[in-house]
Enzyme design. Structure first.
Site, PDB file in Angstrom:
ATOM      1  NE  ARG A  23      -4.059  -3.590  11.321  1.00  0.00           N
ATOM      2  CZ  ARG A  23      -3.550  -2.614  10.499  1.00  0.00           C
ATOM      3  NH1 ARG A  23      -4.210  -1.576  10.535  1.00  0.00           N
ATOM      4  NH2 ARG A  23      -2.541  -2.849  10.028  1.00  0.00           N
ATOM      5  CD  GLN A  61      -0.956  -0.261   3.817  1.00  0.00           C
ATOM      6  OE1 GLN A  61      -2.379   0.816   3.493  1.00  0.00           O
ATOM      7  NE2 GLN A  61      -0.395   0.060   5.001  1.00  0.00           N
ATOM      8  CG  LEU A 120       0.079   3.689   5.458  1.00  0.00           C
ATOM      9  CD1 LEU A 120      -0.056   5.564   6.002  1.00  0.00           C
ATOM     10  CD2 LEU A 120      -0.546   3.705   6.073  1.00  0.00           C
ATOM     11  NE  ARG A 146       0.135   4.439  17.455  1.00  0.00           N
ATOM     12  CZ  ARG A 146      -0.036   3.720  16.259  1.00  0.00           C
ATOM     13  NH1 ARG A 146       1.412   3.844  15.855  1.00  0.00           N
ATOM     14  NH2 ARG A 146      -0.754   3.292  16.121  1.00  0.00           N
ATOM     15  CG  HIS A 185     -19.068   0.199  20.933  1.00  0.00           C
ATOM     16  ND1 HIS A 185     -18.864  -0.272  19.671  1.00  0.00           N
ATOM     17  CD2 HIS A 185     -17.785   0.516  21.188  1.00  0.00           C
ATOM     18  CE1 HIS A 185     -18.472  -0.162  18.879  1.00  0.00           C
ATOM     19  NE2 HIS A 185     -16.861   0.758  19.675  1.00  0.00           N
ATOM     20  CG  HIS A 237      -9.312   4.033  10.885  1.00  0.00           C
ATOM     21  ND1 HIS A 237      -9.854   3.339  11.089  1.00  0.00           N
ATOM     22  CD2 HIS A 237      -8.631   4.964  10.044  1.00  0.00           C
ATOM     23  CE1 HIS A 237      -8.024   3.128  10.068  1.00  0.00           C
ATOM     24  NE2 HIS A 237      -8.011   4.569   9.548  1.00  0.00           N
ATOM     25  CE1 TYR A 275      -4.802   4.070  12.193  1.00  0.00           C
ATOM     26  CE2 TYR A 275      -6.803   3.466  13.153  1.00  0.00           C
ATOM     27  CZ  TYR A 275      -5.833   3.315  11.971  1.00  0.00           C
ATOM     28  OH  TYR A 275      -5.960   1.769  12.245  1.00  0.00           O
ATOM     29  CG  HIS A 285      -4.356   5.863   4.748  1.00  0.00           C
ATOM     30  ND1 HIS A 285      -4.673   5.124   4.379  1.00  0.00           N
ATOM     31  CD2 HIS A 285      -3.779   5.258   6.078  1.00  0.00           C
ATOM     32  CE1 HIS A 285      -4.562   4.102   4.937  1.00  0.00           C
ATOM     33  NE2 HIS A 285      -3.937   3.655   6.150  1.00  0.00           N
ATOM     34  CD  GLU A 320      -5.157 -19.264  50.800  1.00  0.00           C
ATOM     35  OE1 GLU A 320      -5.289 -20.017  52.273  1.00  0.00           O
ATOM     36  OE2 GLU A 320      -5.446 -20.201  50.302  1.00  0.00           O
TER      37      GLU A 320
END
Length: 752
Positions: A455, A148, A150, A279, A481, A430, A277, A204, A681
């Protein structure tokens, strides 16, 4: 550092310093290096070597790494793999090593590093002249070295720095050869040949803009620099390839580096794709900005959009938990943290070009690494001079959208409890369909989780290291969610085109009272005819061991619906005040919109007043107390249905299901309490301290909640649902008693 390494380093310093005057011929602004590491920076670094421990150690680590690569020899294989495959990984490793070797040449003045960079670049020049598009065809914009564009852009961002460092080492003929056969065609391929990649607002494209611009700065190619800043213009657009590979060109005409600063960042510095993203994009944002600052200071790039690039670093650091891990909003991989190399860049650049915040030095010290350039030197000197202070994270509200008017993210912090409330916009491609969702942390550990992405990044066995189909069928869906799902359908029908045109709005955010931290937001159009309004608070009450969460989710609809309200907890079920029946055969909870991935493990009818559920995780106890009635169902579910390749984690959830109602309000408290020692314990404070939660009033203007604890004390929380301005005076009569206050909410004990 052991004795042999220390001795080697001292000798290295003496060698480089002795040769300093030979190399530093001039401090002219046009002298190379000039991009990130500057000629003046090299001189200053050499003068300080041996006296700045964090820089000295970073330099030694890089030297050891590059020396090991040089010993292995140069390899530039013909590309053939996806992410995680050998050829992909080799070319990726090459871009890192080239950049580091170039820096070593400048700082240590050892010709072997320049020769290594030159020899590898010449091999790439020879290959690239005849290199076709990458053989893997999955990408919407194929590269040549990588599958890609990117990753091709990644390569050029790093390699442009290496080229800058050895620019004066090369002859004019060698530079012409590289620029004519490698760098210019490379820049053209990821821009004018690939507009679907380059000509848009996306992380990208940021990499593509930075790659074209940085090599343009090194080559003094004004055409490339303008293309980087403003996108493809005029006659260049006529040469572009058709957008027929799944990508899209920004129809608004906004493109280029400046557009990628203007559009995704809010005035507070929040990046609309989320911290994971952000970051990833921060590295090209910041290194290209550094290059522009050094070569074209007249642009004043760090002042652009009121200094949003530097603001964004502070925002990003605040979007991390107590351990420095970024909250997994949108497509976010868990475990990504400010220990990532991109955040070393962010911290160093922020300190050097910002106001030299001493709190940043504490993060740099934890990272135990600095950049081998001017900004890394500034941080190293700050640490050496004892300027370090703790980076303090407090409750913060970060707006979303170019003008800060498209929702946002509220982070509530009270002692060790952190609540991340997401009321942001769609988040570009995203984004997930999870309006008014949240996740909860205690001392850096997940209590109520957001799933993140589906992923296995750069693990070839899992879909070539790329997004799995379950990212769409599960991770992006609303039921994945901690928010309301209506009629087993995701928000905005799970359609990007609808979601991207809608967003929640902030109702109020309050963090002035350190004992009561609150965020409240409303959203319309997630479902036709249905409005949502959620108010969440972390309350530090003297009667409870730790701060607890109060959650009020109001649903207003024009027709009757089924509502599912999940809690994605971690840990072992301990106790419940309702009788549940486990299933003998696991079956999916539904057929689509994420429900097909949930196994139903057990079910129950809810309690008439409160349903209590307790679990155990990380040697701590947790309890949810929810206001319910006997019509509600309680469903124990587990992720993993219809997942034949085991791509999803098998995480549990408790779902409150409310059926055949129009308007309703879900009210819950979440407590962290007690601890368990596996050594002795012994269990301490293992049971809930909240005896009852009750809705006293719920209308369009106010919601009033009574919370009683086991000590017999009752507290009243009232939130203003309509007028929540700080200066508004409220008067409300409840059960024959008048309550008056000013501002968004009221919280006090009622039975004194």
């Amino acid at each position: 550092m052991n004795y042999q390494k220390a001795l080697l380093f001292v000798l290295l310093i003496a060698f480089s310093c002795a040769k300093q005057e030979k190399v530093m011929v001039s401090d002219s602004e046009n002298q190379h290096p000039k991009l990130i590491l500057t000629a003046k920076g090299v001189k200053d670094i050499r003068a300080q070597l041996g006296t700045i421990p964090i820089f000295d150690n970073s330099l030694l680590k890089v030297k050891e790494e590059v020396d090991a690569e040089i010993a292995l020899g140069i390899e530039t294989p013909i590309p053939k793999d996806y992410s995680g495959g050998y050829t992909h990984s080799r070319h990726k490793q090459n871009w890192f090593v080239l950049q580091k070797a170039g820096v070593l040449y400048q700082i240590l003045d050892d010709e072997k590093y320049a020769k290594y960079v030159k020899d590898m670049l010449m091999q790439y020049e020879e290959m690239y002249k005849t290199l076709p598009l990458h053989p893997k065809t999955r990408s919407y914009a194929r590269g040549k070295l990588f599958w890609q564009c990117l990753n091709d852009a990644n390569w050029l961002v790093y390699v442009s720095q290496a080229y800058d460092c050895i620019y004066n080492y090369l002859s004019e003929g060698e530079r012409n050869k590289l620029e004519t056969n490698l760098f210019k065609p490379f820049a053209d391929h990821i821009s004018v040949d690939s507009p679907q990649f380059y000509q848009r607002v996306h992380n990208h494209s940021t990499w593509g803009n930075a790659a074209v611009g940085m090599i343009g700065l090194v080559m003094d190619d004004e055409e490339l620099i303008q293309r980087a800043l403003y996108g493809i213009k005029g006659k260049e657009m006529d040469k572009t390839a058709k957008d027929d590979d799944g990508g899209f060109i920004n129809k608004s005409g906004k493109a280029g580096f400046l557009a990628n600063i203007e559009e995704p960042f809010s005035p507070d510095g929040y990046y609309n794709e989320g911290p994971y993203y952000q970051r990833y994009a921060m590295y090209p944002f910041l290194v290209f900005a550094e290059g522009l600052q050094n070569v074209k200071p007249e642009l004043k790039i760090f002042e652009y959009k009121e200094g949003v690039l530097l603001k964004s670093i502070n925002a990003l650091l605040n979007l991390s938990d107590a351990d420095g891990d970024f909250f997994p909003l949108n497509d976010g991989q868990k475990g990504m943290s400010y220990y990532n190399s991109a955040l070393v860049t962010a911290v160093d650049v922020s300190y050097h070009y910002g106001n030299q915040d001493p709190g940043l030095l504490s993060i740099a010290s934890k990272q135990n690494s600095v950049l081998l350039d001017d900004s890394g030197l500034a941080v190293a000197l700050g640490i050496r001079e004892g300027k370090t202070k703790s980076f303090e994270k407090k409750s913060i509200n970060l707006s979303d959208g170019p003008e800060g008017k498209q929702g946002g993210v509220g982070i509530l912090r009270n002692e060790d409890i952190e609540l991340v409330f997401k009321y942001a916009s769609q988040g570009s491609s995203h984004g997930h369909y999870d309006k008014l969702s949240y996740s909860l942390y205690e001392n850096g550990e997940e209590v109520i989780q957001d799933y993140g992405l589906a992923r296995f990044v750069n693990i070839e066995q899992k879909g070539g290291g790329n997004y799995l189909k379950e990212n769409k069928t599960w991770a992006k869906q609303t039921i994945a969610h901690n928010t309301v799902t209506q009629n087993e359908t995701s928000h905005y029908k799970g359609k990007y085109e609808i979601g991207s045109q809608n967003h929640p709005d902030l109702h109020y955010f309050s963090s002035d009272n350190k004992e009561v931290q609150i965020v409240s937001s409303k959203v319309r159009n997630t479902y036709s005819g249905t409005d949502l309004h959620r108010t969440m608070a972390i309350i530090n009450d003297v009667d409870l061991e730790k701060p607890f969460v109060l959650d009020i989710m109001r649903v207003t609809s024009d027709k009757k619906n089924q509502y599912d309200f999940p809690f994605y907890y971690f840990g072992q079920v301990l106790d419940a005040n309702f009788e549940y029946k486990t299933t003998s055969t696991l079956k999916p909870l539904g057929k689509k919109n994420g429900y097909e991935h949930l196994f139903l493990e057990a079910s129950a009818k809810a309690d008439d007043k409160n349903s209590k559920f307790s679990w155990f995780n990380n040697n701590k106890f947790y309890t949810i107390t929810s206001v319910t009635d006997k019509k509600d169902e309680l469903l124990f579910t587990r992720i993993g249905a219809n997942d034949p390749e085991f791509n999803l984690r098998r995480d549990p959830a408790l779902i409150v299901r409310r059926n055949n109602v129009k308007n309703t309000t879900f009210v819950s408290t979440i407590e962290s309490h007690g601890s368990y020692s596996p050594v002795t314990e012994s269990a301490l404070n293992a049971k809930s301290s909240i005896a009852e939660v009750k809705v006293i009033l719920d209308n369009k203007d106010y919601t009033a909640i009574m919370i009683a604890n086991v000590k017999g004390n009752t507290k009243l929380f009232i939130t203003a649902n309509s007028d929540a301005l700080k200066e508004t005076k409220h008067n409300l009569k409840l059960n024959g008693k008048n309550y008056s206050w000013m501002g968004s909410y009221y919280y006090k004990q009622t039975n004194k």
